[in-house]
Design an enzyme around this catalytic site. Structure first.
Site, PDB file in Angstrom:
ATOM      1  N   GLU A  66     -62.820   9.789 -66.268  1.00  0.00           N
ATOM      2  CA  GLU A  66     -63.158   9.586 -64.848  1.00  0.00           C
ATOM      3  C   GLU A  66     -63.381   8.101 -64.563  1.00  0.00           C
ATOM      4  O   GLU A  66     -62.977   7.600 -63.506  1.00  0.00           O
ATOM      5  CB  GLU A  66     -64.396  10.395 -64.474  1.00  0.00           C
ATOM      6  CG  GLU A  66     -64.685  10.423 -62.986  1.00  0.00           C
ATOM      7  CD  GLU A  66     -63.600  11.091 -62.166  1.00  0.00           C
ATOM      8  OE1 GLU A  66     -63.149  10.460 -61.179  1.00  0.00           O
ATOM      9  OE2 GLU A  66     -63.196  12.226 -62.472  1.00  0.00           O
ATOM     10  N   GLU A  73     -57.412   3.611 -59.934  1.00  0.00           N
ATOM     11  CA  GLU A  73     -57.322   3.743 -58.478  1.00  0.00           C
ATOM     12  C   GLU A  73     -57.682   2.429 -57.788  1.00  0.00           C
ATOM     13  O   GLU A  73     -57.026   2.031 -56.816  1.00  0.00           O
ATOM     14  CB  GLU A  73     -58.226   4.867 -57.983  1.00  0.00           C
ATOM     15  CG  GLU A  73     -57.695   6.243 -58.303  1.00  0.00           C
ATOM     16  CD  GLU A  73     -58.531   7.361 -57.722  1.00  0.00           C
ATOM     17  OE1 GLU A  73     -59.606   7.077 -57.134  1.00  0.00           O
ATOM     18  OE2 GLU A  73     -58.124   8.521 -57.844  1.00  0.00           O
TER      19      GLU A  73
END
Length: 130
Positions: A66, A73
């Site tokens: 994560e 991102e």
């Protein structure tokens, strides 16, 4: 001493990355809650140490991916603010890695928690049989 100072700065930056991700990413917040529940269940069910290590490894894998997903991102958004198919592929692949780890962690959870939960359920004799 200079090396220790650099090392300490590196640790602070890493901790800031974890805190930022935990504060800003809904999925990381979900992973944190799931980890707390899994650790509480481990304590409640008195999971053996080797099984607890499997639970901790699954948690670490999901959290790590994560964090990597968040980093990817951010970089993609910085380099490609407009929509681009390759940006989408990068983001989707990173999210897919988290999904694979999360599915794996569910499997670990079933394998580790299933038998002791079943034993507790049978021990409770919920249906009054016997």
């Amino acid at each position: 001493m200079n090396e220790w100072r650099r090392f300490g700065r590196s640790l602070r930056c890493a901790a800031q990355g974890v805190v930022h991700t935990a504060k800003t990413q809904r999925n990381m917040q979900i992973h944190i809650v799931a980890a707390v529940l899994a650790l509480a269940a481990s304590w409640w069910l008195q999971i053996p140490p080797l099984h607890l290590i499997l639970v901790l490894l699954a948690i670490a894998l999901v959290w790590s991916l994560e964090l990597v997903n968040t980093a990817i991102e951010a970089v993609v958004d910085l380099l490609s603010p407009d929509w681009h198919i390759k940006a989408k592929i990068a983001k989707d692949a990173a999210a897919g890695a988290v999904l694979v780890a999360a599915i794996f962690s569910v499997g670990v959870g079933i394998a580790v928690f299933g038998p002791p939960l079943y034993q507790k359920w049978v021990g409770w004799n919920l249906f009054g049989n016997g």
